[in-house]
Design an enzyme around this catalytic site. Sequence first.
Site, mmCIF file in Angstrom:
data_model
loop_
_atom_site.group_PDB
_atom_site.id
_atom_site.type_symbol
_atom_site.label_atom_id
_atom_site.label_comp_id
_atom_site.label_asym_id
_atom_site.label_seq_id
_atom_site.Cartn_x
_atom_site.Cartn_y
_atom_site.Cartn_z
ATOM 1 N N SER A 99 5.904 -7.940 2.936
ATOM 2 C CA SER A 99 7.356 -7.866 2.947
ATOM 3 C C SER A 99 8.057 -9.155 3.359
ATOM 4 C CB SER A 99 7.865 -6.693 3.793
ATOM 5 O OG SER A 99 9.117 -6.291 3.282
ATOM 6 N N SER A 100 7.763 -10.189 2.614
ATOM 7 C CA SER A 100 8.567 -11.407 2.761
ATOM 8 C C SER A 100 10.020 -11.107 2.417
ATOM 9 C CB SER A 100 8.029 -12.518 1.869
ATOM 10 O OG SER A 100 8.201 -12.204 0.494
ATOM 11 N N SER A 118 16.200 -22.966 0.171
ATOM 12 C CA SER A 118 14.938 -22.511 0.738
ATOM 13 C C SER A 118 13.857 -23.516 0.392
ATOM 14 C CB SER A 118 14.579 -21.144 0.150
ATOM 15 O OG SER A 118 13.221 -20.835 0.352
ATOM 16 N N THR A 167 5.359 7.202 1.391
ATOM 17 C CA THR A 167 5.962 8.363 2.053
ATOM 18 C C THR A 167 7.438 8.127 2.338
ATOM 19 O OG1 THR A 167 5.055 7.435 4.081
ATOM 20 C CG2 THR A 167 3.883 9.314 3.128
ATOM 21 N N ASP A 168 7.856 6.868 2.371
ATOM 22 C CA ASP A 168 9.242 6.583 2.809
ATOM 23 C C ASP A 168 10.281 7.195 1.862
ATOM 24 O OD1 ASP A 168 8.718 4.646 0.834
ATOM 25 O OD2 ASP A 168 9.589 2.985 1.976
ATOM 26 N N ALA A 190 2.609 -10.599 -1.086
ATOM 27 C CA ALA A 190 1.287 -10.197 -0.601
ATOM 28 C C ALA A 190 1.301 -8.794 -0.007
ATOM 29 C CB ALA A 190 0.782 -11.196 0.442
ATOM 30 N N GLY A 191 2.426 -8.099 -0.122
ATOM 31 C CA GLY A 191 2.528 -6.775 0.472
ATOM 32 C C GLY A 191 2.878 -6.825 1.943
ATOM 33 N N TYR A 229 5.212 1.502 -9.523
ATOM 34 C CA TYR A 229 5.969 1.986 -8.366
ATOM 35 C C TYR A 229 7.018 3.003 -8.802
ATOM 36 C CZ TYR A 229 8.815 1.714 -4.080
ATOM 37 O OH TYR A 229 9.512 2.008 -2.954
ATOM 38 N N ASP A 234 10.506 -1.291 5.404
ATOM 39 C CA ASP A 234 10.254 -2.704 5.683
ATOM 40 C C ASP A 234 11.303 -3.283 6.615
ATOM 41 O OD1 ASP A 234 8.373 -2.155 3.802
ATOM 42 O OD2 ASP A 234 9.087 -3.597 2.306
HETATM 43 P P1 ADP Z 1 6.931 -8.973 -0.714
HETATM 44 O O1 ADP Z 1 8.140 -8.421 -0.029
HETATM 45 O O2 ADP Z 1 5.775 -8.037 -0.709
HETATM 46 O O3 ADP Z 1 6.530 -10.318 -0.232
HETATM 47 P P2 ADP Z 1 8.743 -8.868 -2.931
HETATM 48 O O4 ADP Z 1 8.563 -9.001 -4.397
HETATM 49 O O5 ADP Z 1 9.365 -7.636 -2.414
HETATM 50 O O6 ADP Z 1 7.328 -9.140 -2.259
HETATM 51 O O7 ADP Z 1 9.642 -10.066 -2.390
HETATM 52 C C1 ADP Z 1 9.293 -11.392 -2.718
HETATM 53 C C2 ADP Z 1 10.531 -12.125 -3.183
HETATM 54 O O8 ADP Z 1 11.404 -12.339 -2.051
HETATM 55 C C3 ADP Z 1 10.259 -13.511 -3.699
HETATM 56 O O9 ADP Z 1 9.898 -13.483 -5.060
HETATM 57 C C4 ADP Z 1 11.597 -14.193 -3.477
HETATM 58 O O10 ADP Z 1 12.514 -13.808 -4.482
HETATM 59 C C5 ADP Z 1 12.056 -13.583 -2.172
HETATM 60 N N1 ADP Z 1 11.651 -14.409 -1.009
HETATM 61 C C6 ADP Z 1 10.800 -14.076 -0.034
HETATM 62 N N2 ADP Z 1 10.661 -15.072 0.874
HETATM 63 C C7 ADP Z 1 11.460 -16.066 0.444
HETATM 64 C C8 ADP Z 1 11.760 -17.387 0.931
HETATM 65 N N3 ADP Z 1 11.192 -17.877 2.033
HETATM 66 N N4 ADP Z 1 12.648 -18.135 0.227
HETATM 67 C C9 ADP Z 1 13.213 -17.640 -0.900
HETATM 68 N N5 ADP Z 1 12.957 -16.427 -1.409
HETATM 69 C C10 ADP Z 1 12.088 -15.649 -0.761
HETATM 70 MG MG MG Z 2 9.189 -6.659 -0.620
#
Ligand code: ADP
Ligand code: MG
Length: 414
Positions: free
Chosen positions: A158-159, A80, A48-49, A155-156, A256, A204
């Site tokens: 939002s890392s 990292s 929806t965003d 994992a969805g 997407y 996010d």
């Molecule tokens: P999600 O946001 O669902 O986890 P994304 O594909 O949007 O998946 O983002 C994941 C990407 O973000 C990773 O492939 C990497 O490029 C980057 N990322 C996330 N966390 C880290 C981290 N701790 N160190 C380095 N890169 C990271």
């Molecule tokens: Mg993401």
Amino acid sequence: MDTTPDTAGGAARAAETGHARDFASVFDTPVTGRWSAPGRANLIGEHTDYNDGFVFPFAIDRRTVVTVGVRDDRLLRVASTFDESVHEISLDELDPARMDGWSAYVFGIAWALSIAPTHAASPSFAAAGGDLSTIDLSSVPGLDLFVTSDVPIGAGLSSSAALECSVAVAMTELWGLDVNRAALAAVGQLSENEAVGAPTGIMDQSASLLGQADSAVFLDCRSLDADVVDLGFDAAGLEILVVDTHVEHAHATGGYVERRTSCERGAEALGVSSLRDLDVDDLARAAEVLDDETFRRVRHVVTENQRVLDTVRTLRTEGAVAIGALLDASHVSMRDDFEISVPELDLAVSTAQAAGAVGARMTGGGFGGSAIALVRSADRDAVASAVTAAFAEAGFTAPTVFTVHPAEGARRDA
Ligand code: ADP
Ligand code: MG
């Protein structure tokens, strides 16, 4: 299976104890400070965003931590635990074309801040407010940044936003920039869109920056009005169980982008600037005008917007247990109308529901990633075990099942 409730300090502890490499083993500069930002789970409001609609995510108690030292030159250097390399770029050569790999999430923030003055009139920046026109990075110092995280990647949860937002709060504070959190979310989105090349919305970053304990962020993606809404999970004895299916999704490609295109096509055919402008009463007309597939895409977005509004209202009037049916309906809509689920997500949801979850749905962009289940604490272990057993029975890769608690957004930790 890990069902141990995490505390908000979990990531900080992992940063201190968990990894062989740390800031001091990579960089010579003294540590100036440490900032962190959480991942997020979207309680409801999916796809929806970018349709100018409503979302309702919460920040989770899993965080990305960035330890920062101020340099005496103009270099940004970042490392990292994610990989072995140290990436660097000069603040005088910020350009998305020079950014790739995971460091683009970091360098992209500096680039987006640097061009914020020229973007101040764009819709999301203007709506966010704040005085972006005064940002000037021409004499700020370079930084050494070391990233650790306990947000599962891909994992969805939002890392990516956790990384962007931890870096964004560190940079704005260290560079003395006066950017409010709403504007910072727009900076994060601009960076992810242009520097990373992922056409994602602003949800996010908003959750990661604005989240609070036991609350979710009700965000109107058109006006960017954000309302922090009390979830009342603690008082009701409820928790969110995340089922990470380990099925990988890729936002930058494929489904997407296709779904976004369908939404644009639907809006255009119906003569509205975005699907936000439709409500449930408009669906009969939409069914006449649109082909079946586009209609179902549109119906998902329109009904999902309504479900977000209903969820916020139900929380306020009836309490958290009453939102379960809305979560269940959201999953059905994503499975059947938007067609972004996968068998693993469907199994996680149906098994959780059968084992006593209050409600369950896939969360995030789809095509993999995680499902969430709202569960009473007393039922948590039974639901988690049932899901794990069902995956084994189906011959699927074992999921990772863990609880998350709605937690505080980005902050300085040290
Ligand atoms: P999600 O946001 O669902 O986890 P994304 O594909 O949007 O998946 O983002 C994941 C990407 O973000 C990773 O492939 C990497 O490029 C980057 N990322 C996330 N966390 C880290 C981290 N701790 N160190 C380095 N890169 C990271
Ligand atoms: Mg993401």
